[in-house]
Scaffold this motif. Structure first.
Motif, mmCIF file in Angstrom:
data_model
loop_
_atom_site.group_PDB
_atom_site.id
_atom_site.type_symbol
_atom_site.label_atom_id
_atom_site.label_comp_id
_atom_site.label_asym_id
_atom_site.label_seq_id
_atom_site.Cartn_x
_atom_site.Cartn_y
_atom_site.Cartn_z
ATOM 1 N N PHE A 114 1.040 -1.631 0.198
ATOM 2 C CA PHE A 114 -0.065 0.453 0.592
ATOM 3 C C PHE A 114 0.735 1.311 0.058
ATOM 4 O O PHE A 114 1.756 1.315 0.301
ATOM 5 N N THR A 115 0.843 2.333 -0.700
ATOM 6 C CA THR A 115 1.324 3.652 -0.481
ATOM 7 C C THR A 115 0.965 4.374 1.319
ATOM 8 O O THR A 115 0.178 3.214 2.064
ATOM 9 N N GLN A 116 1.543 4.802 1.610
ATOM 10 C CA GLN A 116 1.671 5.046 2.850
ATOM 11 C C GLN A 116 0.100 6.017 3.707
ATOM 12 O O GLN A 116 -0.751 6.118 4.795
ATOM 13 N N LEU A 117 0.045 6.456 2.694
ATOM 14 C CA LEU A 117 -1.347 7.443 2.341
ATOM 15 C C LEU A 117 -2.568 6.105 2.775
ATOM 16 O O LEU A 117 -3.462 6.540 3.762
ATOM 17 N N GLN A 118 -3.030 5.151 1.827
ATOM 18 C CA GLN A 118 -3.732 4.348 1.896
ATOM 19 C C GLN A 118 -3.450 3.144 3.084
ATOM 20 O O GLN A 118 -4.552 3.541 4.104
ATOM 21 N N ARG A 119 -2.222 3.370 3.599
ATOM 22 C CA ARG A 119 -2.192 2.269 4.804
ATOM 23 C C ARG A 119 -2.534 3.232 6.007
ATOM 24 O O ARG A 119 -3.414 2.537 6.577
ATOM 25 N N MET A 120 -2.458 4.596 6.121
ATOM 26 C CA MET A 120 -3.145 4.926 7.029
ATOM 27 C C MET A 120 -5.007 5.327 7.508
ATOM 28 O O MET A 120 -5.338 5.238 7.961
ATOM 29 N N GLY A 121 -5.403 5.559 6.010
ATOM 30 C CA GLY A 121 -6.286 5.150 5.861
ATOM 31 C C GLY A 121 -7.384 4.170 6.277
ATOM 32 O O GLY A 121 -8.137 4.289 7.170
ATOM 33 N N ILE A 122 -6.480 2.746 5.513
ATOM 34 C CA ILE A 122 -6.975 1.476 6.810
ATOM 35 C C ILE A 122 -6.859 2.204 8.052
ATOM 36 O O ILE A 122 -8.567 0.989 8.176
ATOM 37 N N GLY A 123 -6.582 2.515 8.878
ATOM 38 C CA GLY A 123 -6.409 1.761 10.019
ATOM 39 C C GLY A 123 -7.394 3.213 10.769
ATOM 40 O O GLY A 123 -8.097 2.775 11.367
ATOM 41 N N LEU A 124 -7.758 4.032 10.383
ATOM 42 C CA LEU A 124 -8.600 5.148 10.562
ATOM 43 C C LEU A 124 -10.149 4.483 10.027
ATOM 44 O O LEU A 124 -11.207 4.494 11.375
ATOM 45 N N VAL A 125 -10.044 3.696 9.653
ATOM 46 C CA VAL A 125 -11.720 2.920 9.396
ATOM 47 C C VAL A 125 -11.862 1.782 10.406
ATOM 48 O O VAL A 125 -12.983 2.137 11.096
ATOM 49 N N PHE B 224 -0.239 4.362 12.747
ATOM 50 C CA PHE B 224 0.705 4.452 13.574
ATOM 51 C C PHE B 224 2.266 4.328 12.090
ATOM 52 O O PHE B 224 2.441 5.047 12.867
ATOM 53 N N ILE B 225 2.143 3.605 12.594
ATOM 54 C CA ILE B 225 3.005 2.734 11.273
ATOM 55 C C ILE B 225 3.392 3.146 10.554
ATOM 56 O O ILE B 225 4.538 3.657 10.319
ATOM 57 N N GLY B 226 2.284 3.830 9.988
ATOM 58 C CA GLY B 226 2.558 4.514 8.476
ATOM 59 C C GLY B 226 2.655 5.896 8.444
ATOM 60 O O GLY B 226 3.551 6.635 7.286
ATOM 61 N N GLN B 227 2.203 6.190 9.736
ATOM 62 C CA GLN B 227 3.010 7.985 10.168
ATOM 63 C C GLN B 227 4.374 8.043 10.118
ATOM 64 O O GLN B 227 4.847 9.035 10.115
ATOM 65 N N LEU B 228 4.714 7.169 11.450
ATOM 66 C CA LEU B 228 5.954 7.401 11.589
ATOM 67 C C LEU B 228 6.879 7.025 9.799
ATOM 68 O O LEU B 228 8.032 7.814 10.385
ATOM 69 N N GLU B 229 6.336 5.920 9.453
ATOM 70 C CA GLU B 229 7.354 5.802 8.069
ATOM 71 C C GLU B 229 6.988 7.534 6.510
ATOM 72 O O GLU B 229 7.729 7.357 6.093
ATOM 73 N N PHE B 230 5.373 7.818 6.933
ATOM 74 C CA PHE B 230 5.182 8.799 5.988
ATOM 75 C C PHE B 230 6.220 9.732 6.470
ATOM 76 O O PHE B 230 6.804 10.488 6.129
ATOM 77 N N PHE B 231 6.190 10.213 7.869
ATOM 78 C CA PHE B 231 5.946 11.902 8.249
ATOM 79 C C PHE B 231 8.110 12.224 8.183
ATOM 80 O O PHE B 231 8.912 13.071 7.928
ATOM 81 N N TYR B 232 8.882 10.512 7.895
ATOM 82 C CA TYR B 232 10.829 10.214 7.661
ATOM 83 C C TYR B 232 10.878 10.472 6.053
ATOM 84 O O TYR B 232 10.758 11.329 6.300
ATOM 85 N N ASP B 233 9.990 9.867 5.722
ATOM 86 C CA ASP B 233 10.212 9.763 4.045
ATOM 87 C C ASP B 233 9.460 11.194 3.670
ATOM 88 O O ASP B 233 10.854 11.885 2.718
ATOM 89 N N GLN B 234 8.754 12.332 3.775
ATOM 90 C CA GLN B 234 7.460 13.464 3.472
ATOM 91 C C GLN B 234 8.832 14.167 4.255
ATOM 92 O O GLN B 234 8.594 15.730 3.160
ATOM 93 N N ALA B 235 9.559 14.572 5.344
ATOM 94 C CA ALA B 235 10.146 15.338 5.447
ATOM 95 C C ALA B 235 11.344 15.914 4.943
ATOM 96 O O ALA B 235 11.821 14.687 4.238
ATOM 97 N N PRO B 236 11.850 17.109 4.958
ATOM 98 C CA PRO B 236 12.848 17.361 4.268
ATOM 99 C C PRO B 236 13.930 16.165 5.134
ATOM 100 O O PRO B 236 13.791 16.534 6.175
ATOM 101 N N ASP B 237 15.282 16.436 4.700
ATOM 102 C CA ASP B 237 15.760 15.799 5.154
ATOM 103 C C ASP B 237 16.871 16.318 6.494
ATOM 104 O O ASP B 237 16.853 14.844 7.197
ATOM 105 N N ALA B 238 16.925 17.477 5.793
ATOM 106 C CA ALA B 238 17.401 18.482 7.964
ATOM 107 C C ALA B 238 16.115 18.387 8.733
ATOM 108 O O ALA B 238 16.849 19.247 9.763
ATOM 109 N N MET B 239 15.465 18.102 8.769
ATOM 110 C CA MET B 239 14.221 18.473 9.590
ATOM 111 C C MET B 239 13.376 17.004 9.993
ATOM 112 O O MET B 239 12.331 16.786 9.942
ATOM 113 N N ARG B 240 13.617 15.736 9.687
ATOM 114 C CA ARG B 240 13.255 14.698 10.044
ATOM 115 C C ARG B 240 13.028 14.068 11.206
ATOM 116 O O ARG B 240 11.828 13.918 11.861
ATOM 117 N N SER B 241 13.523 14.293 12.125
ATOM 118 C CA SER B 241 13.574 14.192 13.829
ATOM 119 C C SER B 241 12.406 15.280 14.034
ATOM 120 O O SER B 241 10.897 15.053 15.110
#
Length: 571
Positions: A409-420, A473-490
């Motif tokens: 799944f894409t990260q957004l699809q994964r998070m959406g399934i969890g919301l349901v 939650f795991i989708g969020q972890l991966e999504f926010f790490y992956d989509q964050a600018p490299d120097a703003m990941r934390s």
């Protein structure tokens, strides 16, 4: 050494070893480094959940708080635990790096755990209790809350950095290592729940049947083990250079854009300012490609005569395209971030309303053994431990055949399934409460402390929340790490964690509003001290309705979202 040989030996993502030299691929990082990070996380989470899972009962029993007050205080404290990561993330990205931030705040965390243990076990610090209950002094209450908020400060430096630090151990420019990075987030969350499993079973039992001193002392020891495990892996870690203050860069773009509010952005985006080098001028970061949306901020990258002062660029007048795109990426994340708040509100019920609901049910397993209501969260943990390998080994390979996406799944699809799935957890809890209250009315169990209805009827609602966590939650972890600018990941990892904080605050706010409205004219309300005379089911229906509306909004947001595009090399 040729460039080809160098790339085979050393990482190409800008990471270094502990001595600040290029990281050797074979000697550092990957799973051999991550085992120490995962061990640290398992022990730290054991400490956190061992202390927090049953906290609502400690506040009601030992500090003599009402159920509604204890629930609000736990929500507020838990919320603070997830707000403080913004501080830790800023220090990690700007100055200290993730390694030293984790190290410093882990020691603060240990001091908090020691103080909490002392407040529950040492004469003078622990409340005096007799047959009529406990009578805590103001000083004892202050000592307990000082310890709790010292722990909140400590966890602020750990939470936003550990998952990102673990992901840093895999080179993004290496195809093989990049695939392993996605799997890392699944197993990182798995390690969290290994700690939570021990906490919600053995430690809750110790707190209930042995004593709170031992119940808090064991988590304190676990935290000490977590620190030792983390330092043991130091020679194997890969380190990312701090990129300077991300907040300063954000404000520089905003100020520069407003200074040029009347400047027209050229149609040819190649005329916008960017450094000539292939590398970004931000340490530890790659350049970002220009995007057309949020065009107002492009004004910050339009060159003008006043931008040069004595031959150098004034960063408060002219920003690079990469700086502008950093801000745009952060703004794009905000709607996705906001959609996680209601989910976190549902998640927070496990440590509050689920426990209070379970306290009134039959907690016996056989004639002699009694399971604490807070221990039922073990089924949430077991659900996560069950679904993590199922997702990684079965669901992802199967879905990949149809989607062609390496993650399934894409990260957004994964998070959406969890919301349901989270909606169904609230429906399950609401149905159980309806049945329970019918039994109360039918048999006049209003003043019965433990009615003859097994607490294990709560298992479905816990299991569904565990399943939802795996997706959201795991989708969020991966999504926010992956989509964050490299120097703003934390910072972006901390941003994702604040949804849990705001979810706890929202839950506390909802309890306050519901109590205020439903207790008018002398009524008991939905959530009275005696839940047998209340309507907790109405509160669950409210959360289910909010979750459904939140999912509809999420669908629109996810359709609108644009993924970031990087270019060039790591600086």
């Amino acid at each position: 050494m040729s460039a080809m040989e160098y790339s085979d030996i050393y990482t190409k993502d800008g990471t270094t070893n502990f001595h600040k030299k290029p990281a050797n691929k074979k000697k550092t990082g990957r799973w051999k480094a991550c085992r120490f990070i995962l061990g640290n996380e398992a022990c730290e989470r054991l400490a956190y959940y061992g202390m927090s899972t049953n906290l609502v009962n400690y506040l009601t029993e030992r500090l003599n708080e009402s159920p509604a007050s204890a629930s609000k205080n736990v929500n507020n404290w838990s919320g603070t635990c997830y707000i403080m990561p913004l501080l830790g993330a800023f220090l990690a990205d700007a100055y200290c790096g993730r390694y030293w931030t984790i190290a410093i705040f882990s020691i603060i965390y240990c001091f908090g755990m020691i103080l909490l243990t002392l407040s529950a076990s040492v004469k003078g610090l622990k409340p005096l209790c007799d047959a009529s209950g406990c009578q805590p002094t103001h000083g004892q209450i202050a000592a307990c809350y000082a310890a709790l908020y010292l722990i909140a400060l400590g966890t602020g430096g750990i939470k936003p950095c550990v998952s990102s630090f673990g992901a840093d151990q895999f080179d993004e420019t290496d195809d093989h290592e990049r695939k392993k990075k996605s799997s890392f987030f699944n197993w990182f969350y798995f390690s969290i729940n290994v700690g939570a499993l021990i906490a919600s079973s053995a430690l809750v039992y110790i707190q209930t049947h042995v004593g709170w001193g031992w119940g808090f002392g064991v988590p304190a020891v676990a935290m000490a083990i977590a620190v030792v495990s983390f330092f043991f892996g130091t020679p194997l870690y890969r380190f990312v250079k701090p990129g300077g203050s991300p907040i300063t860069r954000i404000f520089q773009v905003v100020v520069a854009a407003f200074r040029k509010i009347h400047v027209k952005v050229p149609a040819d985006k190649h005329l916008l300012y960017e450094t000539a080098d292939e590398e970004s001028n931000i340490k530890g970061s790659r350049k970002l490609e220009h995007t057309d949306d949020l065009g107002f901020f492009d004004k910050a990258a339009v060159p003008a005569e006043m931008d040069n002062i004595k031959g150098s660029i004034n960063p408060w007048r002219l920003s690079t395209i990469t700086q502008v795109e950093e801000l745009k990426a952060l703004i794009r994340l905000l709607p996705i971030w906001a959609s996680g708040i209601v989910f976190a509100t549902v998640y927070s019920q496990m440590s509050t309303m689920f426990v209070l609901q379970g306290d009134l049910m039959d907690q016996h397993i056989g004639p002699n053994f009694k399971i604490p209501a807070a221990s039922l969260s073990i089924f949430d943990t077991l659900s996560v431990l069950f679904w993590t390998p199922v997702y990684d080994f079965l669901i992802v390979p199967y879905v990949r055949k149809f989607t062609g996406n390496e993650r399934g799944f894409t990260q957004l699809q994964r998070m959406g399934i969890g919301l349901v799935v989270s909606i169904f957890s609230m429906i399950s809890a609401g149905i159980l409460e309806v049945i329970r209250l019918k039994m109360v009315r039918r048999h006049n169990y209003y003043d019965l402390k433990n009615m003859p209805m097994s607490i294990f009827w709560q298992v479905p609602q816990y299991f569904l929340i565990g399943c939802a966590e795996i997706f959201t939650f795991i989708g969020q972890l991966e999504f926010f790490y992956d989509q964050a600018p490299d120097a703003m990941r934390s910072l972006c990892s901390a941003l994702s964690l604040t949804t849990v904080a705001l979810g706890n605050y929202l839950s506390s706010l909802l309890v306050t509003i519901v109590t205020s409205i439903t207790t008018k004219n002398g009524k008991l309300g939905w959530i009275p001290d005696n839940l047998n005379r209340g309507r907790l089911d109405y509160f669950y229906w409210l959360l289910a309705s909010l979750s459904f509306l939140n999912f509809l909004v999420y669908l629109y947001i996810a359709k609108w979202y644009k993924y970031k595009k990087v270019t060039g090399r790591f600086s």
